[in-house]
Design a protein around this motif. Structure first.
Motif, PDB file in Angstrom:
ATOM      1  N   MET A   1     -11.097   6.930   1.983  1.00 19.66           N
ATOM      2  CA  MET A   1     -10.425   5.668   1.698  1.00 19.66           C
ATOM      3  C   MET A   1     -11.222   4.824   0.709  1.00 19.66           C
ATOM      4  SD  MET A   1      -8.025   6.521   3.659  1.00 19.66           S
ATOM      5  CE  MET A   1      -6.968   5.081   3.462  1.00 19.66           C
TER       6      MET A   1
ATOM      7  N   ASP B   1     -10.633   1.956  -3.015  1.00 13.77           N
ATOM      8  CA  ASP B   1      -9.995   1.752  -4.318  1.00 13.77           C
ATOM      9  C   ASP B   1     -10.570   2.762  -5.311  1.00 13.77           C
ATOM     10  OD1 ASP B   1      -9.123   0.881  -6.797  1.00 13.77           O
ATOM     11  OD2 ASP B   1      -9.328  -1.234  -6.316  1.00 13.77           O
TER      12      ASP B   1
ATOM     13  N   ASN C   1      -1.788   6.890  -3.208  1.00 13.78           N
ATOM     14  CA  ASN C   1      -1.924   5.602  -3.885  1.00 13.78           C
ATOM     15  C   ASN C   1      -3.410   5.321  -4.138  1.00 13.78           C
ATOM     16  OD1 ASN C   1      -1.919   2.944  -4.748  1.00 13.78           O
ATOM     17  ND2 ASN C   1      -0.531   2.223  -3.138  1.00 13.78           N
TER      18      ASN C   1
ATOM     19  N   LYS D   1       2.300  -1.496  -0.545  1.00 16.65           N
ATOM     20  CA  LYS D   1       1.606  -1.334   0.737  1.00 16.65           C
ATOM     21  C   LYS D   1       1.871   0.070   1.282  1.00 16.65           C
ATOM     22  CE  LYS D   1       0.233  -5.647   0.746  1.00 16.65           C
ATOM     23  NZ  LYS D   1      -1.187  -5.995   0.519  1.00 16.65           N
ATOM     24  N   GLU D   2       1.466   1.052   0.516  1.00 19.06           N
ATOM     25  CA  GLU D   2       1.713   2.445   0.864  1.00 19.06           C
ATOM     26  C   GLU D   2       0.463   3.276   0.591  1.00 19.06           C
ATOM     27  OE1 GLU D   2       6.353   2.164  -0.768  1.00 19.06           O
ATOM     28  OE2 GLU D   2       4.921   3.587  -1.665  1.00 19.06           O
ATOM     29  N   LEU D   3       0.165   4.202   1.518  1.00 17.94           N
ATOM     30  CA  LEU D   3      -0.920   5.148   1.266  1.00 17.94           C
ATOM     31  C   LEU D   3      -0.475   6.248   0.311  1.00 17.94           C
ATOM     32  CD1 LEU D   3      -2.656   5.813   4.707  1.00 17.94           C
ATOM     33  CD2 LEU D   3      -3.446   4.406   2.818  1.00 17.94           C
TER      34      LEU D   3
ATOM     35  N   LYS E   1      -4.912   2.787  -4.856  1.00 20.33           N
ATOM     36  CA  LYS E   1      -5.381   1.495  -4.343  1.00 20.33           C
ATOM     37  C   LYS E   1      -6.081   1.663  -2.996  1.00 20.33           C
ATOM     38  CE  LYS E   1      -3.795  -3.166  -3.162  1.00 20.33           C
ATOM     39  NZ  LYS E   1      -2.637  -4.091  -3.117  1.00 20.33           N
ATOM     40  N   TYR E   2      -5.677   2.669  -2.236  1.00 20.59           N
ATOM     41  CA  TYR E   2      -6.205   2.857  -0.887  1.00 20.59           C
ATOM     42  C   TYR E   2      -6.944   4.185  -0.690  1.00 20.59           C
ATOM     43  CZ  TYR E   2      -2.993  -0.971   0.134  1.00 20.59           C
ATOM     44  OH  TYR E   2      -2.341  -2.176   0.126  1.00 20.59           O
ATOM     45  N   VAL E   3      -6.627   5.187  -1.493  1.00 25.30           N
ATOM     46  CA  VAL E   3      -7.207   6.521  -1.328  1.00 25.30           C
ATOM     47  C   VAL E   3      -7.951   6.909  -2.596  1.00 25.30           C
ATOM     48  CG1 VAL E   3      -6.755   8.951  -0.823  1.00 25.30           C
ATOM     49  CG2 VAL E   3      -5.315   7.181   0.214  1.00 25.30           C
ATOM     50  N   SER E   4      -9.228   7.234  -2.464  1.00 21.06           N
ATOM     51  CA  SER E   4     -10.009   7.629  -3.642  1.00 21.06           C
ATOM     52  C   SER E   4     -10.081   9.147  -3.792  1.00 21.06           C
ATOM     53  CB  SER E   4     -11.431   7.062  -3.554  1.00 21.06           C
ATOM     54  OG  SER E   4     -12.112   7.574  -2.421  1.00 21.06           O
TER      55      SER E   4
ATOM     56  N   VAL F   1       0.711   1.970   4.934  1.00 24.41           N
ATOM     57  CA  VAL F   1      -0.699   1.640   5.114  1.00 24.41           C
ATOM     58  C   VAL F   1      -1.042   1.537   6.599  1.00 24.41           C
ATOM     59  CG1 VAL F   1      -2.451  -0.142   4.747  1.00 24.41           C
ATOM     60  CG2 VAL F   1      -0.930   0.509   2.884  1.00 24.41           C
ATOM     61  N   ASP F   2      -0.107   0.988   7.368  1.00 23.13           N
ATOM     62  CA  ASP F   2      -0.333   0.835   8.803  1.00 23.13           C
ATOM     63  C   ASP F   2       0.260   2.000   9.590  1.00 23.13           C
ATOM     64  OD1 ASP F   2       2.283   0.276   8.296  1.00 23.13           O
ATOM     65  OD2 ASP F   2       2.381  -1.545   9.522  1.00 23.13           O
TER      66      ASP F   2
END
Length: 708
Positions: free
Chosen positions: A518, A520, A472, A540-542, A474-477, A566-567
């Motif tokens: 990690m 955006d 995703n 809300k997912e990696l 949004k969380y992993v670049s 994510v958690d």
């Protein structure tokens, strides 16, 4: 003859005896199998005197009646008494070598044929006993070179010649062959949103590395397949639910590495329900090159036979210059029957060339006759992969085994070989034959990879298993898959059922580890595409892990998936996997570890917790990790490049008094057809003519090219 005393006086034979007893063999059978050397001409002549039922019991009773100083002398005396002939000179020489080896190896030592830490001369004598024909001059050269380095029966220190620096010490022999590994850098989630690869349960690399350590040889990067080291260790992913069990279960854990980075652990496990009936065809390489590790080979065979149950079907095909069938669809009647099978196998002689393709043809034709979809239908190949007769190239073997697997019989490979080992060919056979692959070169290897994991080795529950991880943005670049360099696939290959992957055995596990950067991805500052814009979601997912597989007899894939939250929790599994990754990279010495990796590695290696990781594993592994402790405290000054394994171009005089000449490809020879002409500077450094790098050592730090 006091057989019990002979066993007690040799650690190797005592360990073998106790192991055989533990897997179900009787007192007499275990004694004979641990004492009489497998594959020798004198053993063949001796065992030909005993046919029918209770073979090993009768051999034991006969030996007890003989007054002799060792097993070889006893066998020769029985042959002389029953046949009225005298042993020829080569057998007498073999007996003297054997006696000298046993007499110079006190109880508690780790020497012996095919055993733990090898004394070089022991290795040479083992290869020559009984007049076995050596399949390769290169392997014989290796045995001679090892023989010159240690007195007879002296254990070689596993780390005496091992150096973590590229180019130092003893380089891998030219007769070994591996698929070359080139490490990969991190990828952007913007330009490569998915990571696709062939999932594997293989642990073959571990057996190869342990053999390198035991024989005091250096590692090459292509011997260290990170994913296979990860698979070797046990992980606690909880219990399968008894109801609604799927073929696969996906587990994930996450560990904070440093600011802005995390370690992701993924484990794909297969259902561990075995099939109740087996149809096993054991395909045994009996060519000359197998003589270097015969004790380990008989341990592997005895383990496979011990796993047969009453009513199972067993066949035995051997191949060297020609193939030979010893058992064809033999129905196992019980424990005594299995011991009689081992009595026949003990009398097989190792000699000749290696026509593996003929053996494969025969093994499959036999297995098809009793094939049933309700059975575990498996050809198990035990070999060093040194195919030099019949179909021997990788492409030809691929075509052959792909055709044969259409029968429903699958091929699993047990690799074994101390010097002339062809790992690349065995990878091809197992991958395209829908089977698993392990390497065993020591009794501990046999216990771990065959005895403990036998069901996973033989009971294939799925084939063409592929994994795809989507991250995703949004969380992993960025991300980097750690290992799997030679198993990566294109994005579109994941849904293409024509793309071949690897199988899973019952209860098999495949582990993958990622380093995640990690953040955006849209704010990473990377150049955006002109025609495609990144759209950030609110999930809300990696990421998501997807696995595709085919049932053993199907041609269309099924799919399972799991979300990486994510958690996602931090657990012991990800800590263990990260440690194994750091150790693997340290063995590669490739410069991929950063300061944070070294801090983690140093902390774990100096903490007693890491010993829990090694509990029940090979003692050589423990010693190897201890060796790495001091090296793991600080990061190397600059990245190191592992040299290309070089041809073996010479060796010192043999311990048998034969002066050996140089084997070269010309005055400036390196790899065949490759010039190594170099310019030398005034300070003694030299410039590689191939890539222009200035060097101080004997191999180029830039490309691995040897100095002139």
């Amino acid at each position: 003859m006091d057989i019990r005393s002979l066993i007690e006086n040799s650690k190797q034979q005592k360990d073998m005896y106790e192991y055989l007893k533990s897997i179900g063999y009787g007192e007499k059978a275990a004694s004979v199998l641990s004492l009489i050397p497998y594959g020798r001409s004198v053993t063949r002549r001796f065992m030909e005197l005993f046919k029918g039922e209770n073979i090993l019991d009768r051999v034991y009773d006969e030996l007890c009646e003989i007054n002799a100083e060792d097993i070889y002398a006893a066998m020769l005396k029985v042959i002389s008494q029953k046949c009225g002939d005298n042993p020829d000179e080569s057998e007498a020489d073999s007996r003297r070598m054997y006696s000298r080896m046993l007499n110079s190896a006190p109880a508690g030592s780790a020497t012996g044929m095919g055993g733990g830490l090898m004394g070089g001369a022991v290795m040479a004598s083992s290869a020559m006993m009984g007049g076995a024909v050596m399949g390769s001059g290169g392997m014989m050269a290796q045995a001679m070179m090892s023989a010159s380095s240690a007195p007879m029966g002296t254990p070689m220190n596993a780390f005496a010649s091992m150096s973590m620096a590229p180019g130092a010490g003893f380089q891998p022999a030219a007769t070994d062959s591996y698929e070359r590994i080139e490490e990969k850098d991190e990828k952007s989630v913007i330009t490569a949103p998915t990571s696709t690869f062939r999932m594997t349960t293989s642990t073959a690399s571990v057996g190869i590395l342990l053999n390198q350590v035991r024989s005091g040889r250096d590692f090459s990067i292509s011997q260290v397949r990170i994913e296979e080291l990860l698979n070797y260790f046990d992980y606690d992913n909880g219990r399968w639910a008894k109801e609604n069990r799927e073929k696969f279960r996906i587990s994930t854990e996450l560990l904070d590495k440093a600011e802005g980075r995390k370690i992701l652990y993924i484990n794909v496990e297969a259902d561990d329900t075995p099939k109740p009936v087996q149809n096993i065809v054991l395909l045994l390489d009996t060519s000359g090159s197998m003589g270097s590790n015969s004790d380990n080979t008989i341990a592997a065979i005895a383990t496979v036979v011990s796993k047969l149950n009453k009513g199972d079907t067993f066949s035995l095909v051997t191949y060297s210059t020609q193939d030979h069938t010893y058992f064809e669809n033999h129905e196992i009647a019980g424990q005594g029957d299995k011991e009689d099978v081992m009595g026949v196998i003990l009398g097989i002689e190792i000699t000749g060339c290696t026509n593996g393709s003929a053996g494969i043809e025969t093994a499959y034709s036999i297995g098809e006759k009793t094939y049933s979809p309700d059975k575990s239908n498996q050809v198990i190949l035990i070999t060093d992969g040194d195919l030099n007769f019949g179909i021997a190239d990788k492409d030809g073997l691929k075509d052959l085994i792909e055709e044969k697997k259409k029968t429903g019989m699958f091929l699993s490979v047990i690799g074994t070989g101390l010097y002339n080992y062809k790992d690349d060919k065995l990878e091809v056979l197992s991958k395209y034959g829908n089977g698993t692959y392990c390497v065993v070169n020591n009794l501990d290897d046999v216990k771990e990879s065959i005895n403990r994991k036998y069901v996973s080795l033989t009971n294939i529950v799925a084939k063409d298993v592929k994994a795809q991880v989507e991250f995703n943005p949004k969380y992993v670049s960025k991300y980097r898959l750690l290992g799997y360099e030679n198993r990566t696939l294109a994005h579109e290959d994941f849904v293409n059922d024509a793309v071949v992957s690897e199988p899973y055995g019952s209860g098999g596990q495949g582990v993958a580890v990622y380093e995640l950067y990690m953040g955006d991805a849209s704010a990473s500052g990377e150049e955006q595409l002109k025609y495609q814009k990144l759209v950030i979601n609110d999930l809300k997912e990696l990421g998501t892990v997807k696995v595709r597989y085919k049932l053993p007899l199907e041609d269309v894939s099924e799919e399972v998936s799991a979300v990486i939250p994510v958690d996602c929790k931090e657990g012991e599994n990800v800590k263990k996997a990260y440690l194994v990754y750091c150790l693997s990279e340290r063995l590669r010495n490739s410069g991929k570890l950063d300061n944070d990796d070294y801090k983690y590695l140093a902390g774990m290696l100096n903490d007693d917790k890491y010993r829990e990781l090694l509990k029940g594993k090979d003692d050589v592994f423990c010693a190897l990790f201890e060796k790495l402790k001091n090296d793991a405290v600080k990061e190397p000054e600059k990245p190191q490049v592992q040299p290309i394994p070089q041809p073996f171009i010479g060796f010192p005089s043999s311990p048998f008094g034969m002066g050996m000449g140089m084997m070269t490809n010309g005055a400036n020879s390196g790899p065949v057809g490759q010039s190594t002409t170099a310019q030398t500077s005034s300070n003694g450094n030299w410039v590689c003519s191939k890539c222009g790098t200035t060097n101080a050592g004997k191999f180029c730090a830039g490309c691995g090219n040897p100095r002139e």
